[in-house]
Design a protein around this motif. Structure first.
Motif, PDB file in Angstrom:
ATOM      1  N   UNK A 116       3.887   5.266 -12.289  1.00 11.49           N
ATOM      2  CA  UNK A 116       5.261   5.707 -12.025  1.00 11.49           C
ATOM      3  C   UNK A 116       5.894   4.755 -11.003  1.00 11.49           C
ATOM      4  N   UNK A 117       7.145   5.020 -10.686  1.00 17.47           N
ATOM      5  CA  UNK A 117       7.849   4.179  -9.708  1.00 17.47           C
ATOM      6  C   UNK A 117       7.183   4.222  -8.337  1.00 17.47           C
ATOM      7  N   UNK A 118       6.497   5.323  -8.010  1.00 17.49           N
ATOM      8  CA  UNK A 118       5.832   5.449  -6.719  1.00 17.49           C
ATOM      9  C   UNK A 118       4.437   4.827  -6.715  1.00 17.49           C
ATOM     10  N   UNK A 119       3.856   4.605  -7.894  1.00 20.11           N
ATOM     11  CA  UNK A 119       2.483   4.116  -7.979  1.00 20.11           C
ATOM     12  C   UNK A 119       2.400   2.627  -8.273  1.00 20.11           C
ATOM     13  N   UNK A 120       1.180   2.111  -8.234  1.00 16.05           N
ATOM     14  CA  UNK A 120       0.945   0.704  -8.568  1.00 16.05           C
ATOM     15  C   UNK A 120      -0.494   0.543  -9.055  1.00 16.05           C
ATOM     16  N   UNK A 121      -0.742  -0.540  -9.752  1.00 13.14           N
ATOM     17  CA  UNK A 121      -2.094  -0.885 -10.188  1.00 13.14           C
ATOM     18  C   UNK A 121      -2.315  -2.357  -9.869  1.00 13.14           C
ATOM     19  N   UNK A 122      -3.426  -2.637  -9.177  1.00 11.44           N
ATOM     20  CA  UNK A 122      -3.788  -4.023  -8.850  1.00 11.44           C
ATOM     21  C   UNK A 122      -5.223  -4.281  -9.283  1.00 11.44           C
ATOM     22  N   UNK A 149      -0.033  13.995 -14.722  1.00 12.10           N
ATOM     23  CA  UNK A 149      -1.201  13.713 -13.903  1.00 12.10           C
ATOM     24  C   UNK A 149      -0.779  12.929 -12.682  1.00 12.10           C
ATOM     25  N   UNK A 150      -1.329  13.250 -11.536  1.00 10.51           N
ATOM     26  CA  UNK A 150      -0.942  12.641 -10.271  1.00 10.51           C
ATOM     27  C   UNK A 150      -1.404  11.211 -10.086  1.00 10.51           C
ATOM     28  N   UNK A 151      -2.308  10.724 -10.927  1.00  2.96           N
ATOM     29  CA  UNK A 151      -2.792   9.351 -10.758  1.00  2.96           C
ATOM     30  C   UNK A 151      -1.694   8.318 -10.965  1.00  2.96           C
ATOM     31  N   UNK A 152      -0.693   8.627 -11.777  1.00  4.12           N
ATOM     32  CA  UNK A 152       0.396   7.672 -11.989  1.00  4.12           C
ATOM     33  C   UNK A 152       1.206   7.424 -10.727  1.00  4.12           C
ATOM     34  N   UNK A 153       1.140   8.354  -9.767  1.00  2.83           N
ATOM     35  CA  UNK A 153       1.856   8.195  -8.508  1.00  2.83           C
ATOM     36  C   UNK A 153       1.023   7.497  -7.441  1.00  2.83           C
ATOM     37  N   UNK A 154      -0.219   7.192  -7.742  1.00  2.57           N
ATOM     38  CA  UNK A 154      -1.134   6.593  -6.755  1.00  2.57           C
ATOM     39  C   UNK A 154      -1.101   5.064  -6.808  1.00  2.57           C
TER      40      UNK A 154
END
Length: 149
Positions: A96-102, A1-6
């Protein structure tokens, strides 16, 4: 799923406590000094309380962010727990390495539109595409066009 890269931002609106532990409407001097409360917003909070106290007569109004002391405490604990899960990257909070969560914790209630605007202002969001997903809305079909972006 692409959300992990967001880059995911979880915006948590604030709340006001309807009463103090001793009864009656809580005033700003009795509010918590946890990170949940931001002193620079006290003027707004006082103005807001004056407006809403006439409408609600010290009753809880969850839709407008006016809750019991117990509910406010539980909400703060929930946000602390959520922040820990994000920090520890516990699934599903493991991008993922490209994504983040704040997690953005707002000190008082803004409402949906103003909370989103505040997130854009405070976090300097400047991206051509944004997906806003409220906690109480669900995807009922697969989203196909995200792969084109």
């Amino acid at each position: 799923n692409g959300l992990n890269d967001c880059n995911i931002i979880i915006v948590c609106d604030g709340c006001e406590e309807a009463e103090s532990p001793c009864g009656g409407r809580r005033n700003d001097s009795s509010r918590s000094t946890e990170p949940f409360h931001d002193e620079k917003n006290v003027k707004y909070s006082r103005r807001r309380k004056t407006k809403t106290s006439k409408k609600i007569d010290n009753k809880h109004n969850y839709k407008h962010g006016i809750v019991s002391s117990e509910a406010a405490c539980n909400y703060r604990l929930y946000l602390n727990h959520l922040q820990e899960k994000i920090y520890e990257k516990v699934p599903p909070f493991n991008p993922s390495a490209k994504g983040s969560i704040r997690l953005l914790r707002l000190p008082h209630r803004h409402g949906s539109a103003k909370a989103i605007a505040t997130a854009f202002d405070q976090l300097n969001i400047s991206t051509p595409y944004v997906m806003i997903a409220q906690h109480d809305n669900f995807f009922i079909r697969d989203v196909q066009y995200l792969q084109q972006i």
